[in-house]
Design an enzyme around this catalytic site. Structure first.
Site, PDB file in Angstrom:
ATOM      1  N   CYS A   1     -57.054  14.163  44.576  1.00  0.00           N
ATOM      2  CA  CYS A   1     -57.288  14.904  43.341  1.00  0.00           C
ATOM      3  C   CYS A   1     -58.661  15.542  43.479  1.00  0.00           C
ATOM      4  O   CYS A   1     -59.419  15.226  44.389  1.00  0.00           O
ATOM      5  CB  CYS A   1     -57.334  13.973  42.133  1.00  0.00           C
ATOM      6  SG  CYS A   1     -55.857  12.967  41.945  1.00  0.00           S
TER       7      CYS A   1
ATOM      8  N   ARG B   1     -56.833  20.678  46.030  1.00  0.00           N
ATOM      9  CA  ARG B   1     -56.693  19.233  46.211  1.00  0.00           C
ATOM     10  C   ARG B   1     -55.557  18.643  45.383  1.00  0.00           C
ATOM     11  O   ARG B   1     -55.231  17.457  45.512  1.00  0.00           O
ATOM     12  CB  ARG B   1     -58.006  18.522  45.829  1.00  0.00           C
ATOM     13  CG  ARG B   1     -59.192  18.949  46.649  1.00  0.00           C
ATOM     14  CD  ARG B   1     -60.447  18.230  46.203  1.00  0.00           C
ATOM     15  NE  ARG B   1     -60.340  16.802  46.389  1.00  0.00           N
ATOM     16  CZ  ARG B   1     -60.580  16.164  47.515  1.00  0.00           C
ATOM     17  NH1 ARG B   1     -60.957  16.842  48.567  1.00  0.00           N
ATOM     18  NH2 ARG B   1     -60.460  14.863  47.585  1.00  0.00           N
TER      19      ARG B   1
ATOM     20  N   TRP C   1     -53.486  15.279  41.610  1.00  0.00           N
ATOM     21  CA  TRP C   1     -52.361  15.220  42.525  1.00  0.00           C
ATOM     22  C   TRP C   1     -51.835  13.791  42.379  1.00  0.00           C
ATOM     23  O   TRP C   1     -52.429  12.849  42.870  1.00  0.00           O
ATOM     24  CB  TRP C   1     -52.824  15.496  43.959  1.00  0.00           C
ATOM     25  CG  TRP C   1     -51.675  15.736  44.846  1.00  0.00           C
ATOM     26  CD1 TRP C   1     -50.995  16.909  44.997  1.00  0.00           C
ATOM     27  CD2 TRP C   1     -51.031  14.790  45.683  1.00  0.00           C
ATOM     28  NE1 TRP C   1     -49.968  16.732  45.880  1.00  0.00           N
ATOM     29  CE2 TRP C   1     -49.966  15.462  46.314  1.00  0.00           C
ATOM     30  CE3 TRP C   1     -51.231  13.442  45.964  1.00  0.00           C
ATOM     31  CZ2 TRP C   1     -49.115  14.819  47.206  1.00  0.00           C
ATOM     32  CZ3 TRP C   1     -50.389  12.814  46.855  1.00  0.00           C
ATOM     33  CH2 TRP C   1     -49.352  13.503  47.471  1.00  0.00           C
TER      34      TRP C   1
ATOM     35  N   ASN D   1     -60.239   9.860  41.644  1.00  0.00           N
ATOM     36  CA  ASN D   1     -59.435  10.354  42.761  1.00  0.00           C
ATOM     37  C   ASN D   1     -59.232   9.167  43.683  1.00  0.00           C
ATOM     38  O   ASN D   1     -60.200   8.614  44.184  1.00  0.00           O
ATOM     39  CB  ASN D   1     -60.208  11.487  43.459  1.00  0.00           C
ATOM     40  CG  ASN D   1     -59.682  11.801  44.846  1.00  0.00           C
ATOM     41  OD1 ASN D   1     -58.491  11.652  45.104  1.00  0.00           O
ATOM     42  ND2 ASN D   1     -60.553  12.237  45.729  1.00  0.00           N
ATOM     43  N   GLY D   2     -57.992   8.752  43.881  1.00  0.00           N
ATOM     44  CA  GLY D   2     -57.740   7.609  44.771  1.00  0.00           C
ATOM     45  C   GLY D   2     -56.649   6.712  44.213  1.00  0.00           C
ATOM     46  O   GLY D   2     -55.911   7.105  43.307  1.00  0.00           O
TER      47      GLY D   2
ATOM     48  N   GLU E   1     -40.311  19.227  67.377  1.00  0.00           N
ATOM     49  CA  GLU E   1     -41.361  19.527  66.402  1.00  0.00           C
ATOM     50  C   GLU E   1     -42.501  20.324  67.065  1.00  0.00           C
ATOM     51  O   GLU E   1     -43.034  21.263  66.473  1.00  0.00           O
ATOM     52  CB  GLU E   1     -41.874  18.216  65.780  1.00  0.00           C
ATOM     53  CG  GLU E   1     -43.057  18.330  64.842  1.00  0.00           C
ATOM     54  CD  GLU E   1     -42.842  19.224  63.618  1.00  0.00           C
ATOM     55  OE1 GLU E   1     -41.697  19.623  63.349  1.00  0.00           O
ATOM     56  OE2 GLU E   1     -43.844  19.533  62.948  1.00  0.00           O
TER      57      GLU E   1
ATOM     58  N   LYS F   1     -43.711  24.021  65.886  1.00  0.00           N
ATOM     59  CA  LYS F   1     -45.091  24.352  65.503  1.00  0.00           C
ATOM     60  C   LYS F   1     -45.550  25.616  66.227  1.00  0.00           C
ATOM     61  O   LYS F   1     -46.165  26.481  65.633  1.00  0.00           O
ATOM     62  CB  LYS F   1     -46.065  23.208  65.850  1.00  0.00           C
ATOM     63  CG  LYS F   1     -46.044  21.980  64.975  1.00  0.00           C
ATOM     64  CD  LYS F   1     -46.606  22.149  63.596  1.00  0.00           C
ATOM     65  CE  LYS F   1     -45.606  22.641  62.613  1.00  0.00           C
ATOM     66  NZ  LYS F   1     -44.696  21.802  61.970  1.00  0.00           N
TER      67      LYS F   1
ATOM     68  N   GLU G   1     -43.699  28.739  64.837  1.00  0.00           N
ATOM     69  CA  GLU G   1     -44.074  29.075  63.468  1.00  0.00           C
ATOM     70  C   GLU G   1     -45.373  29.861  63.374  1.00  0.00           C
ATOM     71  O   GLU G   1     -45.464  30.808  62.610  1.00  0.00           O
ATOM     72  CB  GLU G   1     -44.279  27.787  62.646  1.00  0.00           C
ATOM     73  CG  GLU G   1     -43.028  27.127  62.169  1.00  0.00           C
ATOM     74  CD  GLU G   1     -43.350  25.855  61.377  1.00  0.00           C
ATOM     75  OE1 GLU G   1     -42.804  25.702  60.286  1.00  0.00           O
ATOM     76  OE2 GLU G   1     -44.153  25.022  61.859  1.00  0.00           O
TER      77      GLU G   1
ATOM     78  N   HIS H   1     -29.020  21.048  82.260  1.00  0.00           N
ATOM     79  CA  HIS H   1     -27.763  21.655  81.807  1.00  0.00           C
ATOM     80  C   HIS H   1     -28.006  23.025  81.190  1.00  0.00           C
ATOM     81  O   HIS H   1     -27.247  23.466  80.331  1.00  0.00           O
ATOM     82  CB  HIS H   1     -27.067  20.736  80.805  1.00  0.00           C
ATOM     83  CG  HIS H   1     -26.716  19.407  81.401  1.00  0.00           C
ATOM     84  ND1 HIS H   1     -25.736  19.248  82.349  1.00  0.00           N
ATOM     85  CD2 HIS H   1     -27.248  18.172  81.222  1.00  0.00           C
ATOM     86  CE1 HIS H   1     -25.669  17.978  82.712  1.00  0.00           C
ATOM     87  NE2 HIS H   1     -26.592  17.301  82.039  1.00  0.00           N
TER      88      HIS H   1
ATOM     89  N   LYS I   1     -44.104  27.822  52.214  1.00  0.00           N
ATOM     90  CA  LYS I   1     -44.381  26.386  52.224  1.00  0.00           C
ATOM     91  C   LYS I   1     -43.213  25.611  51.636  1.00  0.00           C
ATOM     92  O   LYS I   1     -42.885  24.516  52.068  1.00  0.00           O
ATOM     93  CB  LYS I   1     -45.669  26.128  51.421  1.00  0.00           C
ATOM     94  CG  LYS I   1     -46.152  24.690  51.436  1.00  0.00           C
ATOM     95  CD  LYS I   1     -46.665  24.325  52.803  1.00  0.00           C
ATOM     96  CE  LYS I   1     -46.849  22.850  53.001  1.00  0.00           C
ATOM     97  NZ  LYS I   1     -46.743  22.461  54.411  1.00  0.00           N
TER      98      LYS I   1
END
Ligand code: G6P
Length: 615
Positions: A2, A27, A75, A101-102, A488, A492, A495, A511, A610
């Site tokens: 946050c 944040r 958040w 925050n936490g 992945e 990356k 993208e 193959h 996103k």
């Protein structure tokens, strides 16, 4: 994650706090709130939504031009995003107000204790527990606010950056930090408090960054007094001169959010398992699983549905579940699953994975699975998101907001949650020995520090990126647990650098993809010690004899691959099932540096979004 902000001084606090919140919105932005002191009373206003929503509300509500205030952009971690759970939070008497925050891990027993002592709570948050704990200590022990904060924090387990204000002592704000950032901007008889320096950079270049385990009493006239929370010893604060601009500060000094998020992974993984593992006692506690353990134990199979990077995490999950919990797993692209008339049994457990919790195809697949009677469990990062509300139960990844479009910390934290679930299932099913279970917990606890170590290869990875940045194609190979990591890694690179890349199971190379290999083709091979090492070495020989360029991702101290490959990037040794948490790191950095060198827009690559809320 946050954002917190505060001001005490001679200027009007409201515009400073409000603008500060806007700067800290990266944040978290599911709710926002402000508390201002008008010289007599506190004025508090908070709302679900973004800072602009708060601003609209405040146009009619704020009547004070007071010079003390605190604000919060949230958040969510505990409690869905709504008006009541938003910060700031009052104590029961209305005298104290807090922003936080936490995560206070032991908030539940503390809450019970406070209820027994006559306190009541309006929100579901751990924060409201903390402010009342401070109030309780202050009254019981008859101490000043700073002392009460200190005593209360010594009773908590978890992470925090807090600011507390007492309307009966309006010339001071008490702040503290452990595990979450907190900066104090130092001006002439005025002080700024914030999660980073962005809210105050235009007012002062002087800042004190509190260290973990420190608290400070910030007084308008007398300045800042810093102490250690644990033993009360005084600390001489170091006032640092800031040389960064605003944008650099928001990104924590990193050039891009993606890089910042890559580097956040050690902490993000810790936040994911925080409060869920008790290593010494050999216990995993996850309410979403424990409350529905019968569903998991009686499941015929597990179906994992997701898109993009989350789908790759699901594939890693398949290897982990089958290996540890001995249950059959199928991993499905949500978009295919929903249109395929899939066979779904009522005793299937469906796990939907989504960073945003908003992906339209994943949402539709969940609805279909529910219609067919399956139990649906969600793994999301964004608290209160649509998917987290649509599922029967779930576990959040607690990775903090991910801003870079290319997903990084979401992936490793999703794998962390999947590992915890698989271990819990394995234990409850009795298919893992007590010592093996314990060893897995111990190793998971060590992963953040090993990720930290893997990140140290960054300069070397930059050199490798420089050599291959002009490549038109790239091949990524891995076996077993690391086959999905190869996928992945290739995603990356595609993208953000727009270089064509393919991920393949190493043995499948012969193959088809082997036809592509020539001296122009970089091949990134994940060849860690415990994952079918000899077989992968044979695959490397096959590439070498066709003159492909080999970049090996290897375990520290490797000799064989080092002798064969053009470059090696080392990662620390770990259990095979946890290697994806480490092998992913160099692949993220490699694609990042290549994209930067090519001048691409790393955080907002062309054509991507996103969160994909359309089919
Ligand atoms: C988009 C993003 C990806 C993400 C995917 C799934 O394509 O660009 O980074 O992996 O959606 O998103 P989710 O939020 O459901 O994990």
């Amino acid at each position: 994650m946050c954002g917190i902000v505060g001001y005490i001084g001679h200027r009007e606090a409201y515009p400073i706090v409000l603008k500060g919140l806007k700067r800290l919105e990266y944040r978290g932005y599911d709710s926002a709130g402000i508390a201002l002191y008008d010289g007599d009373e506190m004025k508090l206003s908070k709302t679900k939504g973004k800072v602009v929503d708060l601003e609209k509300r405040l146009e009619s509500e704020i009547t004070t031009n007071g010079t003390v205030g605190i604000g919060h952009t949230r958040w969510a971690t505990h409690g869905v995003p709504n008006d009541v759970n938003s910060h700031p939070h009052y104590s029961n008497s209305g005298n104290l107000v807090i922003i936080h925050n936490g995560i206070i891990e032991n908030y539940e027993p503390l809450r019970q204790e406070l209820i027994n002592r006559g306190y009541s709570f309006t929100s579901e948050t751990d924060t409201e527990v903390l402010v009342n704990l401070i109030e309780d200590v202050k009254t019981k022990e008859n101490v000043k606010l700073g002392k009460a904060v200190q005593i209360a924090l010594n009773q908590t387990v978890g992470a925090y950056a807090i600011a507390v204000f007492d309307k009966n002592k309006p010339d001071e704000i008490v702040v503290a930090r452990l595990g979450s950032p907190l900066a104090i901007g130092v001006g002439e008889e005025e002080f700024f408090i914030a999660s980073d320096a962005s809210p105050f950079i235009e007012y002062t270049n002087n800042a004190i960054y509190l260290e973990d385990g420190e608290m400070a009493v910030v007084r308008k006239k007398k300045g800042v007094k810093v102490r250690k929370i644990q033993d009360d010893s005084l600390v001489d604060p170091y006032v640092q001169e800031l040389k960064m601009n605003l944008e650099q500060i928001e990104k924590g000094g990193y050039d891009h959010f993606m890089l910042k998020e890559i580097y956040e992974q050690p902490n993000a993984i810790k936040d994911t398992y925080r409060g869920r593992m008790r290593v010494e006692e050999g216990i995993i506690k996850m309410a979403g699983i424990d409350d529905h353990i019968d569903k998991f134990l009686n499941a015929r199979r597990i179906l994992i549905i997701a898109c993009g990077t989350s789908w790759h995490a699901g594939l890693v999950g398949e290897y982990i579940f089958e290996d540890l919990a001995r249950i059959p797993v199928e991993v499905e692209y949500a978009s295919e699953f929903r249109y395929r008339n899939p066979v779904i049994y009522e005793d299937d457990v469906v796990i939907a994975i989504s960073q945003s919790g908003e992906t339209a195809d994943t949402m539709a697949a969940i609805k279909l699975a529910k219609e067919r009677g399956a139990f649906v469990f969600g793994i999301c990062n964004v608290v209160g998101s649509s998917i987290s509300r649509e599922t029967h139960a779930g576990a959040y990844t607690h990775a903090g907001p991910e801003i870079g479009v290319a997903s990084t910390k979401a992936f490793t934290t999703q794998i962390t949650v999947l590992t915890l679930i698989a271990l819990q299932m394995a234990k409850k099913k009795g298919v893992i020995s007590t010592s093996d279970f314990f060893m897995h917990l111990q190793e998971l606890e060590r992963i953040p520090e090993k990720v930290e170590k893997a990140l140290e290869a960054s300069d070397h990875i930059k050199e490798v990126a420089e050599i291959y940045k002009e490549a038109s194609n790239c091949l990524y190979l891995g076996r077993g647990f690391n086959f999905p990591v190869a996928l992945e890694g290739a995603l990356k690179l595609k993208e953000i650098s727009y270089i064509h890349a393919e991920g393949y199971p190493a043995a499948e190379m012969k193959h088809g993809p082997i036809a592509l290999i020539d001296e122009q083709m970089p091949v990134i091979v994940i060849a860690t010690k415990k994952g079918h090492y000899e077989k992968v070495v044979s695959n490397i020989q096959e590439i070498k004899s066709r003159k492909g360029k080999i970049i090996g991702i290897v375990t520290e101290g490797d000799v064989t691959v080092k002798n064969l490959a053009d470059h090696v990037i080392e990662i620390p040794e770990t259990m095979e099932s946890m290697t994806p948490l480490l092998t992913t790191i160099p692949l993220q950095l490699l694609s990042y540096y290549i994209a930067v060198m090519l001048g691409k827009n790393v955080d907002q690559p062309r054509n991507l979004a996103k969160s994909v809320t359309v089919e």
